[in-house]
Design a protein around this motif. Sequence first.
Motif, PDB file in Angstrom:
ATOM      1  N   THR A 205       0.805  -0.805   0.203  1.00  0.00           N
ATOM      2  CA  THR A 205       0.808  -0.248   0.043  1.00  0.00           C
ATOM      3  C   THR A 205       0.271   1.148   0.750  1.00  0.00           C
ATOM      4  O   THR A 205       0.851   1.835  -0.765  1.00  0.00           O
TER       5      THR A 205
ATOM      6  N   ASP B 148      -8.068  11.141  -9.658  1.00  0.00           N
ATOM      7  CA  ASP B 148      -9.396  10.164  -9.226  1.00  0.00           C
ATOM      8  C   ASP B 148      -7.477   9.024  -8.434  1.00  0.00           C
ATOM      9  O   ASP B 148      -8.414   8.882  -7.322  1.00  0.00           O
TER      10      ASP B 148
ATOM     11  N   LEU C 230      -4.959   8.320  -1.177  1.00  0.00           N
ATOM     12  CA  LEU C 230      -5.513   8.837   0.082  1.00  0.00           C
ATOM     13  C   LEU C 230      -6.061   8.072   1.039  1.00  0.00           C
ATOM     14  O   LEU C 230      -5.839   7.835   1.959  1.00  0.00           O
ATOM     15  N   GLN C 231      -7.035   7.068   0.242  1.00  0.00           N
ATOM     16  CA  GLN C 231      -8.704   6.452   0.350  1.00  0.00           C
ATOM     17  C   GLN C 231      -7.615   5.524   1.682  1.00  0.00           C
ATOM     18  O   GLN C 231      -7.837   4.271   2.136  1.00  0.00           O
ATOM     19  N   LEU C 232      -6.122   5.034   0.577  1.00  0.00           N
ATOM     20  CA  LEU C 232      -5.502   3.676   0.897  1.00  0.00           C
ATOM     21  C   LEU C 232      -4.607   3.743   2.153  1.00  0.00           C
ATOM     22  O   LEU C 232      -4.724   2.633   2.708  1.00  0.00           O
TER      23      LEU C 232
ATOM     24  N   ASN D  55      -6.379  10.709  -5.191  1.00  0.00           N
ATOM     25  CA  ASN D  55      -7.684  10.370  -4.328  1.00  0.00           C
ATOM     26  C   ASN D  55      -8.123   9.150  -3.482  1.00  0.00           C
ATOM     27  O   ASN D  55      -8.139   8.818  -2.248  1.00  0.00           O
ATOM     28  N   GLN D  56      -7.921   7.815  -4.828  1.00  0.00           N
ATOM     29  CA  GLN D  56      -7.524   6.631  -4.252  1.00  0.00           C
ATOM     30  C   GLN D  56      -7.009   6.443  -3.103  1.00  0.00           C
ATOM     31  O   GLN D  56      -6.606   5.702  -2.182  1.00  0.00           O
TER      32      GLN D  56
ATOM     33  N   ASN E 272      -0.380  13.949   0.990  1.00  0.00           N
ATOM     34  CA  ASN E 272      -1.782  14.896   1.008  1.00  0.00           C
ATOM     35  C   ASN E 272      -2.010  16.558   1.073  1.00  0.00           C
ATOM     36  O   ASN E 272      -2.309  17.188   0.560  1.00  0.00           O
TER      37      ASN E 272
ATOM     38  N   LYS F 239      -5.090   5.877   4.998  1.00  0.00           N
ATOM     39  CA  LYS F 239      -5.965   5.759   5.924  1.00  0.00           C
ATOM     40  C   LYS F 239      -5.577   4.605   6.710  1.00  0.00           C
ATOM     41  O   LYS F 239      -5.283   5.567   8.149  1.00  0.00           O
ATOM     42  N   THR F 240      -5.412   3.541   5.847  1.00  0.00           N
ATOM     43  CA  THR F 240      -5.281   2.478   7.316  1.00  0.00           C
ATOM     44  C   THR F 240      -4.062   2.506   7.802  1.00  0.00           C
ATOM     45  O   THR F 240      -3.429   1.478   9.111  1.00  0.00           O
TER      46      THR F 240
END
Length: 123
Positions: free
Chosen positions: A1, A17, A23-25, A20-21, A45, A27-28
């Motif tokens: 990741t 896109d 950034l979502q990955l 943002n993907q 960020n 988060k964990t």
Amino acid sequence: TNNLAALVADHAFNDKDRLNQALQLVKTLAKSDSALVLDTIGWLNFRAGNIPDAISFLKRAVSLNPSVRVVNYHLGHIYHRTGDIDLARQYLSAALAKADSKEEPQPFEIEAKKLLASLPKTE
């Protein structure tokens, strides 16, 4: 990741896109104790325009391992961009500390030198 996110931060940061993907990955990974993981999150960020979050993650990364030069570069780069001359100089200088002059300079070292040279001289 982390490696995928780092690639996006360095090479696909103009693709909102993918950014943002990524950034979502990551988060964990936000509670990680790894300076390099926190660096990736901070740099992502920054690329996304989330400057306060970027600074927060990068400051955590530097506090965990102040000798990782690329992390210092990223933080110095952001401070340069935001106009904080003193902090930019501090972290960009740290990014260049202990660079091996016998080896080919890393891309971040070249950029750190350029950014440092662009800062106003101190008295």
